[in-house]
Scaffold this motif. Structure first.
Motif, mmCIF file in Angstrom:
data_model
loop_
_atom_site.group_PDB
_atom_site.id
_atom_site.type_symbol
_atom_site.label_atom_id
_atom_site.label_comp_id
_atom_site.label_asym_id
_atom_site.label_seq_id
_atom_site.Cartn_x
_atom_site.Cartn_y
_atom_site.Cartn_z
ATOM 1 N N GLN A 1 -8.910 -9.347 -4.349
ATOM 2 C CA GLN A 1 -9.561 -8.174 -4.925
ATOM 3 C C GLN A 1 -9.353 -8.129 -6.443
ATOM 4 O O GLN A 1 -8.365 -8.660 -6.956
ATOM 5 C CB GLN A 1 -8.959 -6.898 -4.324
ATOM 6 C CG GLN A 1 -9.221 -6.698 -2.851
ATOM 7 C CD GLN A 1 -10.609 -6.160 -2.577
ATOM 8 O OE1 GLN A 1 -11.145 -5.364 -3.354
ATOM 9 N NE2 GLN A 1 -11.202 -6.571 -1.462
ATOM 10 N N PHE B 1 -6.538 -1.154 -8.775
ATOM 11 C CA PHE B 1 -5.190 -0.801 -8.333
ATOM 12 C C PHE B 1 -4.317 -0.403 -9.514
ATOM 13 O O PHE B 1 -3.547 0.562 -9.439
ATOM 14 C CB PHE B 1 -4.562 -1.976 -7.574
ATOM 15 C CG PHE B 1 -5.309 -2.358 -6.333
ATOM 16 C CD1 PHE B 1 -5.146 -1.633 -5.160
ATOM 17 C CD2 PHE B 1 -6.193 -3.419 -6.339
ATOM 18 C CE1 PHE B 1 -5.842 -1.966 -4.007
ATOM 19 C CE2 PHE B 1 -6.901 -3.771 -5.198
ATOM 20 C CZ PHE B 1 -6.730 -3.039 -4.029
ATOM 21 N N CYS C 1 -5.950 -9.899 -7.455
ATOM 22 C CA CYS C 1 -4.711 -9.748 -6.696
ATOM 23 C C CYS C 1 -5.003 -9.843 -5.209
ATOM 24 O O CYS C 1 -6.129 -9.613 -4.761
ATOM 25 C CB CYS C 1 -4.031 -8.417 -7.011
ATOM 26 S SG CYS C 1 -4.937 -6.959 -6.413
ATOM 27 N N ARG D 1 -4.859 -8.088 -1.847
ATOM 28 C CA ARG D 1 -4.970 -6.636 -1.638
ATOM 29 C C ARG D 1 -3.619 -6.038 -1.213
ATOM 30 O O ARG D 1 -3.016 -6.488 -0.237
ATOM 31 C CB ARG D 1 -6.044 -6.335 -0.600
ATOM 32 C CG ARG D 1 -5.741 -6.921 0.760
ATOM 33 C CD ARG D 1 -6.917 -6.841 1.714
ATOM 34 N NE ARG D 1 -6.520 -7.251 3.055
ATOM 35 C CZ ARG D 1 -7.344 -7.626 4.011
ATOM 36 N NH1 ARG D 1 -8.650 -7.659 3.794
ATOM 37 N NH2 ARG D 1 -6.881 -7.959 5.214
ATOM 38 N N ASP E 1 -3.261 -2.815 -0.360
ATOM 39 C CA ASP E 1 -3.581 -1.891 0.724
ATOM 40 C C ASP E 1 -5.066 -2.058 1.030
ATOM 41 O O ASP E 1 -5.752 -2.890 0.429
ATOM 42 C CB ASP E 1 -3.223 -0.443 0.389
ATOM 43 C CG ASP E 1 -4.119 0.183 -0.686
ATOM 44 O OD1 ASP E 1 -5.262 -0.284 -0.878
ATOM 45 O OD2 ASP E 1 -3.693 1.148 -1.331
ATOM 46 N N LEU E 2 -5.569 -1.293 1.987
ATOM 47 C CA LEU E 2 -6.962 -1.470 2.403
ATOM 48 C C LEU E 2 -7.858 -0.294 2.048
ATOM 49 O O LEU E 2 -9.084 -0.411 2.132
ATOM 50 C CB LEU E 2 -7.027 -1.748 3.904
ATOM 51 C CG LEU E 2 -6.767 -3.221 4.247
ATOM 52 C CD1 LEU E 2 -6.194 -3.386 5.631
ATOM 53 C CD2 LEU E 2 -8.043 -4.029 4.094
ATOM 54 N N PRO F 1 -10.098 -1.316 -1.159
ATOM 55 C CA PRO F 1 -11.110 -2.317 -0.811
ATOM 56 C C PRO F 1 -12.206 -1.792 0.118
ATOM 57 O O PRO F 1 -13.387 -2.115 -0.069
ATOM 58 C CB PRO F 1 -10.283 -3.424 -0.131
ATOM 59 C CG PRO F 1 -8.937 -3.309 -0.752
ATOM 60 C CD PRO F 1 -8.728 -1.835 -0.934
ATOM 61 N N ARG G 1 -14.498 0.404 -1.980
ATOM 62 C CA ARG G 1 -15.343 -0.383 -2.876
ATOM 63 C C ARG G 1 -16.513 -1.002 -2.104
ATOM 64 O O ARG G 1 -17.651 -1.015 -2.593
ATOM 65 C CB ARG G 1 -14.524 -1.483 -3.567
ATOM 66 C CG ARG G 1 -13.512 -0.956 -4.579
ATOM 67 C CD ARG G 1 -12.776 -2.093 -5.282
ATOM 68 N NE ARG G 1 -13.670 -2.858 -6.151
ATOM 69 C CZ ARG G 1 -14.064 -4.092 -5.918
ATOM 70 N NH1 ARG G 1 -13.645 -4.742 -4.838
ATOM 71 N NH2 ARG G 1 -14.881 -4.708 -6.754
ATOM 72 N N VAL H 1 -1.913 -7.011 4.409
ATOM 73 C CA VAL H 1 -1.872 -6.606 3.008
ATOM 74 C C VAL H 1 -0.635 -7.256 2.390
ATOM 75 O O VAL H 1 0.281 -7.689 3.096
ATOM 76 C CB VAL H 1 -1.850 -5.075 2.841
ATOM 77 C CG1 VAL H 1 -3.145 -4.466 3.332
ATOM 78 C CG2 VAL H 1 -0.664 -4.456 3.558
ATOM 79 N N ARG I 1 2.278 -7.027 -0.660
ATOM 80 C CA ARG I 1 2.952 -6.208 -1.662
ATOM 81 C C ARG I 1 4.428 -6.565 -1.636
ATOM 82 O O ARG I 1 5.034 -6.651 -0.566
ATOM 83 C CB ARG I 1 2.753 -4.728 -1.326
ATOM 84 C CG ARG I 1 3.175 -3.754 -2.387
ATOM 85 C CD ARG I 1 3.083 -2.331 -1.863
ATOM 86 N NE ARG I 1 1.857 -2.080 -1.111
ATOM 87 C CZ ARG I 1 1.754 -1.168 -0.166
ATOM 88 N NH1 ARG I 1 2.809 -0.443 0.165
ATOM 89 N NH2 ARG I 1 0.611 -0.975 0.463
#
Length: 383
Positions: A37, A42, A66, A68, A70-71, A74, A77, A97, A99
């Motif tokens: 994404q 973010f 990056c 993603r 989180d969802l 996305p 979008r 995801v 992180r």
């Protein structure tokens, strides 16, 4: 890359897929946004602090990308890029995801639901909470703490007060950052004259300017001067404080307003009790909070209509999830006695779509499920 498995996800994918099917039966279309994404949304929505948690790369054109984290963003979008943008539409999802999380896997499964375009906000809020509770029940987790709040109530209070716009923006920002607002109120009530003395011209020039550009300017000037750390604060922290002073042009926060805000923040308990306390506060202070309070009352009714036990639901005016784009109802579902991390969490974020480029505001509400945590809790429950 798998959309239904992640490190530590053994045993959780199958019930999670069944959960996704139940969301589909409830009218939510499966969404599968790209794993890679643009990083900018973010960073813009969560601040540069999130950078240290992201897995970043740059493409051949220099665009920062990056994995993603989180969802929600996305999915939002993709909705805005579709022919359905602006129309009521609901989506569900399940996928990995990415992180950085200290001492925890950086790739983990997230499921959830997002609802866009519904104007019956109170009913949509109640539906999200009900679906979140259904998700826990599907994993045989029933001993639940339901924690709720509503940033729209705090925003209505601040909007009704006789404060400069800069103060209003500051207080809302403090609430959404999930800082200790009570502690910050103490600091903001102190006179800013000492901090501002000698810098009135610079502060006035910065006031109202683009925050990113102003922050970069102050940071660069301090770096050029050779400053790296002053009084334990980094250059970035000092720049933030300096810019804060540029917005607070009305002097110290009045003490009576501080006391009213603090009274508001003590309201907690069952939703019906909190509702009564809110109406009393509004009447005592002579403030018009009717629209936000009526919306709160309507949501309580829809929650009860969906079979949610209102008497076991905890509401607090001070509750917030620390996400800047939330604009209304917020909730977390925890297993009782299981620490501070929720199994399911979400809320209303009507402001997100315009920040992602929509020319018109679009109502939005949703929630996420941490699948591995839910599966682990379920396993402990059945033992």
């Amino acid at each position: 890359m798998s959309q239904t498995a992640a490190p530590g996800a053994t045993g959780s994918a199958v019930p999670a897929e069944a959960l996704l099917s139940s969301f589909a039966l409830a009218g939510y279309t499966k969404a599968e946004p790209a794993i890679l994404q643009p990083a900018e949304p973010f960073l813009d929505l969560s601040g540069e602090d999130i950078r240290k948690s992201l897995y970043l790369t740059t493409d051949a054109r220099g665009e920062e990308l990056c994995l993603r984290p989180d969802l929600t963003i996305p999915v939002a979008r993709d909705y805005l890029a579709s022919a359905a943008a602006g129309q009521p539409a609901g989506f569900c999802y399940l996928g990995p995801v990415f992180r950085y999380r200290d001492q925890q896997p950086s790739e983990f499964l997230q499921a959830g639901v997002e609802s866009f375009g519904r104007t019956d906000r109170a009913a949509a809020d109640a539906e999200m909470l009900a679906l979140g509770l259904d998700a826990l029940a599907a994993f045989n987790v029933t001993d639940i703490d339901i924690r709720t709040g509503d940033v729209a109530l705090f925003a209505a209070l601040i909007d009704a007060l006789d404060l400069a716009p800069s103060w209003k923006r500051r207080l809302i920002k403090d609430f959404n950052r999930k800082t200790s607002l009570a502690q910050d109120l103490e600091r903001l009530t102190l006179s800013t004259d000492t901090v501002r003395k000698g810098y009135e011209g610079v502060l006035a020039a910065l006031a109202g300017s683009d925050r990113k550009a102003a922050h970069a300017l102050v940071t660069d000037l301090m770096s050029i001067a050779g400053a790296t750390n002053v009084g334990g604060r980094s250059v970035a922290e000092i720049a933030d404080r300096f810019l804060e002073q540029s917005t607070l042009t009305g002097g110290a926060l009045p003490k009576d307003i501080r006391l009213l805000i603090e009274r508001f923040l003590t309201i907690t308990g069952e939703p019906d009790d909190a509702l009564a306390q809110l109406r009393t506060l509004a009447s005592d202070a002579g403030l018009d909070l009717a629209a936000a309070v009526d919306q709160f009352e309507s949501r309580i009714g829809f929650m009860a209509a969906r079979g949610i036990d209102i008497a076991t639901t905890r509401f607090a005016t001070s509750f917030g999830r620390g996400i800047d784009y939330y604009t209304g109802f917020e909730f977390e579902l925890h297993r009782k006695g299981n620490g501070v991390e929720p199994l399911v969490a979400g809320g209303r974020y009507d402001g997100l779509m315009t920040r992602l480029g929509s020319p018109n505001p679009i109502p939005a509400v949703g929630f996420s499920i941490w699948i591995e945590a839910l599966a682990a809790t379920s396993a402990r429950t059945v033992r």
